[in-house]
Motif scaffolding. Structure first.
Motif, PDB file in Angstrom:
ATOM      1  N   VAL A 191       3.098   8.127   0.721  1.00  0.00           N
ATOM      2  CA  VAL A 191       2.110   9.205   0.742  1.00  0.00           C
ATOM      3  C   VAL A 191       1.225   8.989   1.960  1.00  0.00           C
ATOM      4  N   ASN A 192       0.977  10.061   2.671  1.00  0.00           N
ATOM      5  CA  ASN A 192       0.086   9.945   3.813  1.00  0.00           C
ATOM      6  C   ASN A 192      -1.366   9.888   3.336  1.00  0.00           C
ATOM      7  N   PHE A 193      -2.082   8.939   3.886  1.00  0.00           N
ATOM      8  CA  PHE A 193      -3.480   8.798   3.478  1.00  0.00           C
ATOM      9  C   PHE A 193      -4.273  10.060   3.802  1.00  0.00           C
ATOM     10  N   ALA A 194      -3.814  10.788   4.780  1.00  0.00           N
ATOM     11  CA  ALA A 194      -4.534  12.000   5.176  1.00  0.00           C
ATOM     12  C   ALA A 194      -4.436  13.087   4.123  1.00  0.00           C
ATOM     13  N   ASP A 195      -3.540  12.922   3.165  1.00  0.00           N
ATOM     14  CA  ASP A 195      -3.395  13.932   2.125  1.00  0.00           C
ATOM     15  C   ASP A 195      -4.426  13.659   1.027  1.00  0.00           C
ATOM     16  N   GLY A 196      -5.595  14.242   1.195  1.00  0.00           N
ATOM     17  CA  GLY A 196      -6.726  13.909   0.340  1.00  0.00           C
ATOM     18  C   GLY A 196      -6.466  14.092  -1.136  1.00  0.00           C
ATOM     19  N   ASP A 239       0.852  -1.185   0.000  1.00  0.00           N
ATOM     20  CA  ASP A 239       0.000   0.000   0.000  1.00  0.00           C
ATOM     21  C   ASP A 239       0.888   1.235   0.000  1.00  0.00           C
ATOM     22  N   PRO A 240       0.394   2.293  -0.618  1.00  0.00           N
ATOM     23  CA  PRO A 240       1.256   3.463  -0.852  1.00  0.00           C
ATOM     24  C   PRO A 240       1.545   4.283   0.397  1.00  0.00           C
ATOM     25  N   SER A 241       1.033   3.881   1.534  1.00  0.00           N
ATOM     26  CA  SER A 241       1.154   4.748   2.714  1.00  0.00           C
ATOM     27  C   SER A 241       2.612   4.932   3.132  1.00  0.00           C
ATOM     28  N   LYS A 252       2.540   3.761  -6.638  1.00  0.00           N
ATOM     29  CA  LYS A 252       2.758   2.324  -6.568  1.00  0.00           C
ATOM     30  C   LYS A 252       3.957   2.070  -5.680  1.00  0.00           C
ATOM     31  N   LYS A 255      -1.547   8.352  -8.518  1.00  0.00           N
ATOM     32  CA  LYS A 255      -1.462   6.909  -8.373  1.00  0.00           C
ATOM     33  C   LYS A 255      -0.059   6.602  -7.869  1.00  0.00           C
ATOM     34  N   VAL A 274      -4.220  11.392  -2.502  1.00  0.00           N
ATOM     35  CA  VAL A 274      -4.894  10.098  -2.559  1.00  0.00           C
ATOM     36  C   VAL A 274      -5.826  10.044  -3.755  1.00  0.00           C
ATOM     37  N   SER A 275      -6.501  11.151  -4.029  1.00  0.00           N
ATOM     38  CA  SER A 275      -7.491  11.070  -5.102  1.00  0.00           C
ATOM     39  C   SER A 275      -6.877  11.312  -6.479  1.00  0.00           C
ATOM     40  N   GLN A 276      -5.805  12.081  -6.548  1.00  0.00           N
ATOM     41  CA  GLN A 276      -5.299  12.457  -7.872  1.00  0.00           C
ATOM     42  C   GLN A 276      -4.100  11.635  -8.335  1.00  0.00           C
TER      43      GLN A 276
END
Lengths: 433, 731
Positions: free
Chosen positions: A369-374, A364-366, A383, A381, A377-379
């Motif tokens: 990238v922090n999952f909290a960074d909306g 998982d990309p965490s 890997k 990808k 996360v949405s824009q």
């Protein structure tokens, strides 16, 4: 009142604890879901879990002849491999057990042909087809030896023999080729029911030896450290596995050298240094540990004498599945002509030769990238590979518990450990439906 | 269960760790129990949930409940109780046929039981039922059947136990995931949960939900909250409603018979009454792992996308949770099962393809989930969409950001626009364009077949636009309206979206000058505010049930099906008392019922003129006019009349979905006229309403409907002098 030790979440230890009290089928299903959920992960835990489950199959399942047993093991093997195709060791262990069963059956058949009772046999039976050696009289799990020397001898026999670094490979390839493809092409005779019991216990003993082998890998590989590492060496390691750590620790007790430790950036941020104890033991031995960030790697490469990497699995043609990041290091080392050494037990050596893209594991990309960074996360990808494939030509030496090998020698090792028909057995083609 | 017991009999007792309950019913805390709520009592997944319960809908081609149960198994839960409501037979059958079945040896749980509650109408009823059953022996995990999570609970469980041993009043721990202050797809849209937490003790001090329809955009704190040394108000949390509870929680539910929702009612109520019950609720805020509930279609969308990007690892499609799944990750982030045929010149990226799916040449598929046995023609474009099993997309079709359920079909060259929901078995004919956010279904809200609407789905098509009358009845301010579509959008509502995207900032910046100045003079008076909270219908969750019950009852009487207005008045009053509904709620219910009756008459077989329809509605039944005057308006003051006129106005606006805006306007004018004639509303009331600002804002529909009353108001104003006489005459 107290909750179970170590929380409620299942783990390898809990799985092994409950193994005896569960029906085999339930254990298989449990292992499958643990593998799928990555609650059992890594080469050694997977190998041990597989060996244990197959032991249960042999010990508890109802089977009347060898073919049935082989069929059961193959079926369960397929299921386990389908659950976690990226752990090549699962298939390895299944193949080893299949080979073991074939060997024992072959032996029984010969015993019967000789008209001797299986317990009384003192003389090794003749081998019908020869693919590279004769049956060794010192073959450890044979009942006569058992009868004479008892359990102590059994556990001691082969692996103490093998743990001698100088003689082990020789002994293995010339003297004891117990699981060589003997009688592979001839149909397997059904052991008579009177023999079934002893046959079963022989196979169980064989599987237990495989487990012992897996557990002793670190120790046996350690023995080669003094030959490999010389005083004043500069050694580069990447996220050292337990095997690599022990290897270096042993060397550090005898030699003074410098270790460059490349650490995953996310791990260096963690509050607890995962390598704290490693550093300590290295320091006590007088070795210097320098932490290197991945980015600065190439600058250090010219100083490095040897790169030591831990293998998740080694494929037949010498390619190695390693932790993500290691392949780049190996590539850099190769460019500058540094020695790349791969450590891994023989059980990680897989007869699968072609490398499949699907064997790379994506996590998982965490990590990055922090999952909290909306918006990320949405824009974006991201890997993040957990493991990667390192081509065989980047590696100079493979050190297994049987000694140091070159790439060309791996093939012989594979032929020694697996049977032709089991190598050909297709675990991957069609997964279980 | 008996099976498991028997099987375990042999080796049990070796370590005492097994869950075998050989010791009978003695209390064993080392067995972790979990309760799964598999019914949400919501309609957010309609029209899909008409045929299949939410927890069985496929998320990345695997029913959602699989992820929930995997999450429980991953955390070592041993006994599971599943509460089912709607479609319970489907859920039970699914579980019994799956590897979770207690008879199957693959079931990791030592017990899995279904519980049905015959007359349950809310999650609260489930939990009160659970309390009565006495099956919970210790701490248990409470989750919903639409949870996707990979968070290890061991830490939270240990922390919970430590707190409970220290203080028996620590009864619940909520596991929350940080998701940053900014916009985040995986955060619940529309309803923002606000947790006020003491960062040191992790105790939750206050909870409230905020939504864009609120006029007051701030949270009211009890002064006791501020007695703590520190308090953080957090809106950056994803609340997947994973709760670790002690049995005390169930007792609390039982004590409060009217709590329905675990958060808006229970959590809010328990925290508010902390001084009374002394119970403490803690939070466990994690910054690792993933947890989210597919509680509505927007979340379904977000979780699917997260899964494709690996956030839910190890629960990615190639984990092959279900027996028989054979997903493998290929190039371009495409997860593919065996037997999938994709033409070489087709472009696929970031997709999931189920078994036996065929994609013809020159097709582009991106960011989409395709189920099993789908047939996709050539030159097709599919983006951001969800195709479940057995869907047929013919050549040249375009599907954008939509969901097409099992057996759906899209004809050649047809276009399915963004946000469309195409339910089970709907067929869209060649060259038809399905408009954005259309909901198509074969079944209506009452699960009866809808007649096909050829103008929507084409001559050869099958299906009709799905409408749920409850949606129309629902309060305009109800934020759940925003959660019914696949795409979160505030465009059709009268809020500028910028103020919503920065909801958190809003509270403190933009609104401060206007609202805060007028509404909170200087020092907020939290106590009085809190007490008024209960009666404010826009935030009172029991309102919706009151509303629908009341409207339904009134309509029955109006249609002459049953009862009379004397009886209805009694019933209405008792309903109001039972639900503690406010005056505003009453007004709205009465207005809605009468307007809907009017609309019904206009749309009915006779197709009455608006004037006649209004007259019929208000005077058709004996006592109707009096009822409106007594209950609807409720008083003599002009202010109350204005309020009622406004309620009628709003009701007309929502009826504009059934009628068109013009007709709705005419109906409003006729209703007002009629009420004026009947002396229900006085001239000042109507003029007051006309001048009231609230009627002017509220989007096109509000204004459009209102415009029709221009003539009436002018007439009233002009005829001011005459009006006295007229009134005399009428009397």
């Amino acid at each position: 009142m107290a909750p179970p030790k170590g929380g409620f979440a299942p783990s390898l230890e809990k799985f092994l604890d409950t193994l005896k009290s569960r029906p085999v089928e339930a254990s298989v299903e449990l292992l499958i879901s643990l593998l799928k959920r990555h609650q059992i992960r890594g080469s050694e835990p997977c190998a041990i879990a597989t060996a244990h489950i197959l032991l249960q199959v042999v010990a508890k399942d109802k089977w009347n002849d060898v073919d049935q047993l082989l069929g059961r093991v193959q079926l369960i093997g397929r299921k386990l491999v389908a659950a976690q195709p990226r752990e090549l060791v699962i298939a390895n262990i299944v193949r080893r057990v299949l080979g073991l069963i074939r060997d024992e059956a072959e032996e029984d058949r010969n015993d019967n042909n000789d008209g001797q009772s299986d317990v009384a046999s003192e003389i090794p039976p003749p081998v019908t087809s020869v693919a590279g050696g004769t049956d060794s009289p010192s073959k450890p799990m044979r009942p006569p030896v058992l009868g004479n020397l008892g359990n102590f001898a059994r556990t001691q026999s082969m692996f103490n023999l093998l743990s001698d670094p100088d003689t082990a490979p020789v002994v293995w390839s010339n003297g004891s080729t117990p699981r060589l493809g003997s009688g592979a092409s001839t149909p397997l005779a059904h052991p008579q029911s009177t023999n079934l019991y002893s046959f079963r216990s022989e196979v169980i003993d064989g599987i237990e030896e495989i487990m012992d082998e897996i557990k002793q890998v670190d120790e046996q590989i350690q023995a080669y450290s003094e030959i490999t590492i010389h005083p004043g060496d500069y050694i580069l390691v990447h996220q050292p596995s337990r095997t690599v750590q022990k290897f270096l620790t042993r060397a550090a007790s005898k030699r003074r050298f410098t270790v460059f430790l490349t650490v995953d950036p996310s791990a260096s941020l963690a509050s607890e240094d995962p390598y704290a104890s490693f550093r300590k033991s290295m320091a006590s031995g007088g070795a210097t540990v320098v932490t290197v960030l991945n980015a600065g790697l190439n600058a250090y490469m010219s100083r490095v004498n040897k790169v030591i990497l831990g293998a998740r699995a080694i494929t037949g043609k010498g390619g190695v599945i390693v932790d993500a990041g290691a392949a780049t290091i190996a590539r850099a080392a190769q460019e500058q002509g540094r020695t790349v050494i791969v450590l891994g037990g023989v059980y990680t050596l897989s007869p699968e030769s072609q490398f499949q893209e699907a064997l790379i594991e994506w996590g998982d990309p965490s990590k990055y990238v922090n999952f909290a960074d909306g918006s990320m996360v949405s824009q974006v990808k991201v890997k993040s590979a957990v493991s990667e494939f390192m081509p065989g030509d980047h590696v100079d030496t493979y050190i297994t518990n049987l000694g140091a090998h070159t790439r060309d020698h791996l093939h012989t090792l594979i032929m020694d450990h697996y049977k032709e028909e089991d190598i050909a057995f297709d675990f991957y083609g069609k997964m279980q439906r | 269960m008996s099976q498991n017991k028997g099987a375990r009999g042999g080796g049990a007792g070796a370590k005492g760790k097994k869950s075998g309950r050989s010791g009978g019913e003695e209390k064993r805390e080392d067995v972790l129990q979990a309760v799964v709520i598999a019914d949400s009592f919501q309609t957010r997944f309609q029209p899909f949930s008409l045929e299949k319960p939410r927890c069985l809908l496929p998320l990345a081609n695997t029913p959602i409940i699989e992820y929930t149960l995997e999450f429980l198994a991953m955390n070592g839960v041993q006994e599971v109780f599943i509460y089912c409501g709607a479609h319970h037979e489907q859920i039970e059958r699914y579980i019994h046929d799956s590897r979770w079945s207690p008879i199957a040896r693959s079931c990791p749980f030592s017990a899995l039981e279904f519980i049905r509650v015959a007359d349950a109408r809310s999650i609260g009823d489930f939990l009160r039922d659970l309390d009565k059953r006495n099956i919970i022996e210790g701490d248990f995990v409470l989750v919903h059947g639409d949870l996707v999570a990979n968070i290890p609970l061991d830490g939270a469980l240990a922390a919970h136990r430590a707190r409970r041993e220290e203080n028996r009043d620590s009864c619940m721990t909520m596991v929350l995931r940080e998701a940053g202050e900014g916009e985040h797809n995986t955060k619940a849209q529309a309803i923002t949960p606000v947790f006020v937490v003491d960062p040191k003790t992790k105790r939750c001090l206050h909870y409230e939900e905020m939504h864009p329809f609120q006029t007051e955009r701030y949270v009211d704190l009890d002064p006791t909250v501020l007695e703590n040394a520190e308090a953080e108000a957090r809106t950056d949390l994803v609340d997947a409603q994973i709760d670790i509870c002690t049995p005390d929680v169930l007792a609390l539910w039982s004590e409060s018979f009217d709590y329905e929702l675990p958060r808006a009612n229970f959590l809010y109520g328990v925290l508010k009454d902390w001084e009374l019950n002394g119970k403490m609720i803690h939070t466990e805020i994690v910054d690792q792992g993933y947890s989210a509930r597919a509680a509505n279609l927007q979340m379904y969308d977000a979780i699917s996308k997260d899964m494709l990007r690996g956030w839910t690892y190890p629960f990615t499609p190639d984990c092959n949770l279900l027996k028989g799944q054979t997903y493998q990750l290929r190039d371009e982030n495409v997860y593919q099962e065996d037997e999938v045929l994709i033409a070489e010149d087709s472009e696929v990226a970031d997709c999931v393809f189920g078994r036996d799916t065929h994609v013809e040449s020159n097709t582009i598929i991106r960011n989409s989930f395709i189920g099993r046995n789908c047939k996709i023609g050539s030159n097709v474009q599919i983006t951001d969409s969800y195709l479940w099993d057995d869907v047929v997309i013919e050549d040249g079709a375009v599907v954008k950001h939509s969901i097409i359920a099992d057996m759906g079909a899209v004809g050649k060259g047809a276009v399915v626009q963004q946000g469309a929901l195409v339910s089970f078995g709907v067929k869209i004919d060649d060259k038809v364009e399905v408009e954005a956010s259309t909901r198509l279904s074969l079944l209506g809200h009452n699960e009866q077949a809808l007649p096909t609407e050829p103008e929507i789905v084409g001559a050869q098509g099958k299906g009709a636009v799905f409408r749920n009358p409850e949606d129309d009845e629902a309060d305009d301010d109800d934020p759940s309206r925003l959660q019914k579509s696949l795409i979160y959008s505030l465009e059709e509502f009268d809020i500028c979206s910028s103020s919503v995207s920065t909801l958190a900032d809003d509270d403190y910046v933009s609104d401060d000058d206007s609202d805060a100045a007028s509404l909170t003079p200087s020092q907020p008076t939290p106590r009085s505010r809190l007490s008024s909270f209960g009666s404010d219908d826009s935030r009172n969750p029991s309102f919706s049930s009151f509303h629908s019950d009341a409207v339904h009852g009134l309509l029955e009487v109006l249609r002459g099906v049953s009862g009379n207005f004397d009886a209805e008045k009694l019933e209405f009053t008792s309903l109001r008392l039972a639900n503690n509904a406010s005056d505003a709620a009453m007004r709205r219910a009465v207005a809605t019922a009468f307007v809907r009756r009017g609309a019904e008459l206009m749309n009915g077989e006779d197709a009455l003129e608006p004037v006649k329809a209004a007259k019929q509605a208000l005077t058709g039944r004996e006592g109707a006019a009096e009822f409106v005057a007594d209950v609807g308006v409720g008083g003599d003051t002009v202010a109350e009349q204005v309020e009622f006129a406004l309620a009628v106005h709003k009701a007309c606006v929502s009826s504009a979905k059934v009628l068109d805006v013009n007709k709705a306007g005419n109906l409003l004018a006729a209703m007002l006229q009629q009420m004026y004639d009947l002396d229900i509303v006085e001239e000042e009331g109507i003029v007051g309403w006309w001048e009231d600002d609230r009627g002017k804002e509220g989007g096109e529909a509000m204004v459009g409907v209102r415009a029709k009353c221009q003539a009436l108001v002018e007439w009233l104003e002009n005829a001011e002098e005459e009006s006295d006489e007229e009134n005399d005459d009428d009397d």
